[in-house]
Design a protein around this motif. Structure first.
Motif, PDB file in Angstrom:
ATOM      1  N   GLU A 168       0.805  -1.216   0.000  1.00 26.25           N
ATOM      2  CA  GLU A 168       0.000   0.000   0.000  1.00 26.25           C
ATOM      3  C   GLU A 168       0.840   1.270   0.000  1.00 26.25           C
ATOM      4  O   GLU A 168       0.563   2.191  -0.763  1.00 26.25           O
ATOM      5  N   ILE A 169       1.880   1.345   0.835  1.00 21.43           N
ATOM      6  CA  ILE A 169       2.609   2.613   0.987  1.00 21.43           C
ATOM      7  C   ILE A 169       4.073   2.531   0.576  1.00 21.43           C
ATOM      8  O   ILE A 169       4.799   3.522   0.673  1.00 21.43           O
ATOM      9  N   ASP A 184      -2.105   1.577  10.971  1.00 26.68           N
ATOM     10  CA  ASP A 184      -2.369   1.696   9.533  1.00 26.68           C
ATOM     11  C   ASP A 184      -2.897   0.393   8.948  1.00 26.68           C
ATOM     12  O   ASP A 184      -3.700   0.410   8.009  1.00 26.68           O
ATOM     13  N   LEU A 185      -2.448  -0.728   9.507  1.00 21.81           N
ATOM     14  CA  LEU A 185      -2.942  -2.027   9.040  1.00 21.81           C
ATOM     15  C   LEU A 185      -4.431  -2.166   9.328  1.00 21.81           C
ATOM     16  O   LEU A 185      -5.202  -2.615   8.468  1.00 21.81           O
ATOM     17  N   LEU A 186      -4.866  -1.780  10.535  1.00 23.49           N
ATOM     18  CA  LEU A 186      -6.282  -1.864  10.897  1.00 23.49           C
ATOM     19  C   LEU A 186      -7.127  -0.930  10.040  1.00 23.49           C
ATOM     20  O   LEU A 186      -8.228  -1.297   9.603  1.00 23.49           O
ATOM     21  N   LEU A 187      -6.622   0.271   9.787  1.00 26.36           N
ATOM     22  CA  LEU A 187      -7.351   1.216   8.935  1.00 26.36           C
ATOM     23  C   LEU A 187      -7.466   0.687   7.512  1.00 26.36           C
ATOM     24  O   LEU A 187      -8.512   0.827   6.861  1.00 26.36           O
ATOM     25  N   GLU A 198      -7.416 -10.950   0.632  1.00 24.41           N
ATOM     26  CA  GLU A 198      -6.697 -11.586  -0.487  1.00 24.41           C
ATOM     27  C   GLU A 198      -5.188 -11.522  -0.245  1.00 24.41           C
ATOM     28  O   GLU A 198      -4.473 -12.511  -0.440  1.00 24.41           O
ATOM     29  N   LEU A 199      -4.703 -10.357   0.154  1.00 25.70           N
ATOM     30  CA  LEU A 199      -3.268 -10.197   0.414  1.00 25.70           C
ATOM     31  C   LEU A 199      -2.815 -11.055   1.590  1.00 25.70           C
ATOM     32  O   LEU A 199      -1.706 -11.585   1.590  1.00 25.70           O
ATOM     33  N   ALA A 200      -3.685 -11.199   2.598  1.00 20.44           N
ATOM     34  CA  ALA A 200      -3.329 -11.968   3.790  1.00 20.44           C
ATOM     35  C   ALA A 200      -3.122 -13.450   3.488  1.00 20.44           C
ATOM     36  O   ALA A 200      -2.426 -14.145   4.230  1.00 20.44           O
TER      37      ALA A 200
END
Length: 272
Positions: A168-169, A184-187, A198-200
């Motif tokens: 993402e960043i 940021d992961l939770l958001l 899907e990414l997990a």
């Protein structure tokens, strides 16, 4: 001497038991869903909401699979059907008009409702029927997915969290504290639950992050043209990046080969 008396054999009649056949259960065909009498409203598709939109109400057809041919449709104000072949007497055409992108049809106008909900050829192309229950069911699915993504994010280890946030960043993730990364992961999981899940479950995400981290620390070196990976310590070439492939995606796939697994194990020891 007394003579032995002969015993007479008595024949027992054999009674045949009639075979009773068990009647086969009759096949019951599923009943067609009954038409629900209620108010309905229809919305134009897309973002345009013109003041008025006239929908075609005649010279349209619907293919009847039971009869095997197309039937002409027409919306009138004085008939009890929208099928021309079932109409009796004169036919008074009526306009079908959307106002500001919406058409409300009260429950007493079942002919128009059936035309719009079942037969009109522009259904789900130009307009659609608004179904609150379907919308609610869809919202429940989204909420359940969001909860699942947040639970996954809460229990995720720091390496996998870093791998997903790098997607993402980018390289900024290397400068983040563990709390910043968790936040940021939770958001991200809340905002994009489907993509997050899907990414997990994508092992290549973690392998790409592993390769990027090794390159940032100088364990691996990526050439300036981004076509070759080599050892950072002695410049010995490890692999060539195939044409039209992202270098770290190619590296992640290479880590799964026999040679790549040995290199992966070596790098893993250095990272520890």
């Amino acid at each position: 001497m007394a003579k032995k008396q002969k015993t007479q054999e008595v024949e027992v009649p054999v009674v045949e038991t009639p075979v009773v056949e068990t009647p086969k259960p009759k096949k019951t065909e599923p009943k067609k869903p009954e038409w629900e009498i209620k108010d309905r409203f229809y919305l134009l598709k897309g973002n345009d909401r013109p003041l008025t939109k006239l929908l075609k109400g005649c010279d349209i057809h619907w293919f009847d699979e039971e009869k095997g041919y197309e039937r002409e449709l027409k919306y009138t104000s004085n008939q009890r059907t929208c099928f021309v072949d079932e109409m009796v007497g004169d036919q008074r055409l009526e306009h079908i008009i959307f106002k500001n992108g919406v058409l409300n049809v009260p429950k007493n106008k079942t002919v128009l409702q059936k035309l719009l909900s079942l037969y009109h050829p522009q259904r789900d192309k130009v307009y659609y029927e608004h179904k609150p229950s379907a919308v609610a069911a869809n919202e429940i699915d989204i909420l359940e997915m969001e909860v699942e993504a947040l639970n996954e994010a809460m229990n995720m280890d720091i390496d996998m969290a870093e791998a997903i946030m790098r997607v993402e960043i980018g390289s900024k993730v290397s400068k983040m504290s563990s709390k910043e990364l968790k936040r940021d992961l939770l958001l991200y999981a809340k905002a994009n639950p489907e993509l997050f899940l899907e990414l997990a479950t994508d092992d290549n995400v973690q392998l790409r992050n592993f390769g990027i981290k090794a390159t940032e620390l100088g364990i691996l070196k990526l050439s300036s043209d981004q076509r070759t990976f080599s050892w950072g310590s002695n410049d010995r070439k490890l692999m060539n990046v195939p044409f039209d492939e992202h270098p770290y995606s190619a590296l992640a796939a290479w880590f799964k080969t026999d040679e790549g697994m040995e290199i992966y194990a070596n790098i893993e020891k250095q990272l520890k």
